[in-house]
Write a protein that holds these residues in place. Structure first.
Motif, PDB file in Angstrom:
ATOM      1  N   LEU A  63      32.786 -12.766  47.869  1.00 60.42           N
ATOM      2  CA  LEU A  63      32.595 -11.360  47.516  1.00 60.42           C
ATOM      3  C   LEU A  63      31.646 -11.225  46.335  1.00 60.42           C
ATOM      4  N   SER A  64      30.757 -10.251  46.426  1.00 62.95           N
ATOM      5  CA  SER A  64      29.847  -9.966  45.320  1.00 62.95           C
ATOM      6  C   SER A  64      30.653  -9.370  44.167  1.00 62.95           C
ATOM      7  N   PRO A  65      30.116  -9.399  42.925  1.00 62.44           N
ATOM      8  CA  PRO A  65      30.857  -8.841  41.783  1.00 62.44           C
ATOM      9  C   PRO A  65      31.289  -7.392  42.025  1.00 62.44           C
ATOM     10  N   GLU A  66      30.406  -6.606  42.583  1.00 59.07           N
ATOM     11  CA  GLU A  66      30.693  -5.195  42.867  1.00 59.07           C
ATOM     12  C   GLU A  66      31.843  -5.079  43.868  1.00 59.07           C
ATOM     13  N   HIS A  67      31.805  -5.888  44.904  1.00 58.62           N
ATOM     14  CA  HIS A  67      32.833  -5.842  45.938  1.00 58.62           C
ATOM     15  C   HIS A  67      34.168  -6.382  45.449  1.00 58.62           C
ATOM     16  N   ARG A  68      34.129  -7.336  44.506  1.00 55.65           N
ATOM     17  CA  ARG A  68      35.379  -7.869  43.953  1.00 55.65           C
ATOM     18  C   ARG A  68      36.178  -6.762  43.293  1.00 55.65           C
ATOM     19  N   SER A  69      35.525  -6.005  42.413  1.00 56.27           N
ATOM     20  CA  SER A  69      36.269  -4.947  41.702  1.00 56.27           C
ATOM     21  C   SER A  69      36.690  -3.848  42.665  1.00 56.27           C
ATOM     22  N   LEU A  70      35.870  -3.576  43.666  1.00 55.50           N
ATOM     23  CA  LEU A  70      36.218  -2.569  44.668  1.00 55.50           C
ATOM     24  C   LEU A  70      37.456  -2.975  45.454  1.00 55.50           C
ATOM     25  N   LEU A  71      37.494  -4.244  45.877  1.00 52.10           N
ATOM     26  CA  LEU A  71      38.650  -4.719  46.648  1.00 52.10           C
ATOM     27  C   LEU A  71      39.914  -4.661  45.798  1.00 52.10           C
ATOM     28  N   ILE A  72      39.812  -5.075  44.554  1.00 51.19           N
ATOM     29  CA  ILE A  72      40.972  -5.032  43.657  1.00 51.19           C
ATOM     30  C   ILE A  72      41.474  -3.591  43.525  1.00 51.19           C
ATOM     31  N   ALA A  73      40.543  -2.650  43.407  1.00 47.77           N
ATOM     32  CA  ALA A  73      40.919  -1.228  43.322  1.00 47.77           C
ATOM     33  C   ALA A  73      41.597  -0.760  44.608  1.00 47.77           C
ATOM     34  N   ARG A  74      41.063  -1.167  45.752  1.00 46.61           N
ATOM     35  CA  ARG A  74      41.642  -0.766  47.045  1.00 46.61           C
ATOM     36  C   ARG A  74      43.057  -1.319  47.202  1.00 46.61           C
ATOM     37  N   ILE A  75      43.255  -2.562  46.775  1.00 48.38           N
ATOM     38  CA  ILE A  75      44.581  -3.175  46.866  1.00 48.38           C
ATOM     39  C   ILE A  75      45.559  -2.392  45.989  1.00 48.38           C
ATOM     40  N   GLN A  76      45.103  -2.037  44.788  1.00 53.12           N
ATOM     41  CA  GLN A  76      45.978  -1.293  43.879  1.00 53.12           C
ATOM     42  C   GLN A  76      46.316   0.085  44.444  1.00 53.12           C
ATOM     43  N   ASN A  77      45.373   0.688  45.169  1.00 57.36           N
ATOM     44  CA  ASN A  77      45.643   1.989  45.800  1.00 57.36           C
ATOM     45  C   ASN A  77      46.767   1.880  46.826  1.00 57.36           C
ATOM     46  N   VAL A  78      46.814   0.756  47.539  1.00 59.81           N
ATOM     47  CA  VAL A  78      47.848   0.556  48.552  1.00 59.81           C
ATOM     48  C   VAL A  78      49.181   0.270  47.886  1.00 59.81           C
ATOM     49  N   VAL A  79      49.134  -0.480  46.781  1.00 59.20           N
ATOM     50  CA  VAL A  79      50.355  -0.893  46.088  1.00 59.20           C
ATOM     51  C   VAL A  79      51.056   0.299  45.457  1.00 59.20           C
ATOM     52  N   VAL A  80      50.291   1.222  44.917  1.00 58.68           N
ATOM     53  CA  VAL A  80      50.861   2.375  44.192  1.00 58.68           C
ATOM     54  C   VAL A  80      51.646   3.285  45.127  1.00 58.68           C
TER      55      VAL A  80
END
Length: 80
Positions: A63-80
């Motif tokens: 994953l590119s740096p931009e995509h890494r932070s995006l994926l982490i954000a998406r995962i957190q959206n599901v977790v919340v």
């Protein structure tokens, strides 16, 4: 969108659920979504492992740096 038949929490996701989730992020990742999903399937990343992935792990998965932070954000959206 959540994968079909997914456990209520990400921790309960099977490898295929993670694959479906990541592949479903094509709006964020474009053509790379399939490659990222395949890399995670290859590494047998399930829901519990997905939650434990660090930026360094995501880099190893391609994953590119931009995509890494995006994926982490998406995962957190599901977790919340």
């Amino acid at each position: 969108a959540q994968p079909p038949n997914v456990a209520e929490s990400v921790e309960g996701w099977a490898i295929e659920d993670v694959f479906t989730f990541v592949q479903g992020l094509s709006l964020d990742f474009g053509d790379q979504a399939s490659a990222y999903a395949a890399a995670m399937r290859e590494e047998a990343i399930d829901g519990e492992a997905l939650l434990d992935l660090s930026a360094a792990h995501l880099e190893e998965l391609g994953l590119s740096p931009e995509h890494r932070s995006l994926l982490i954000a998406r995962i957190q959206n599901v977790v919340v």
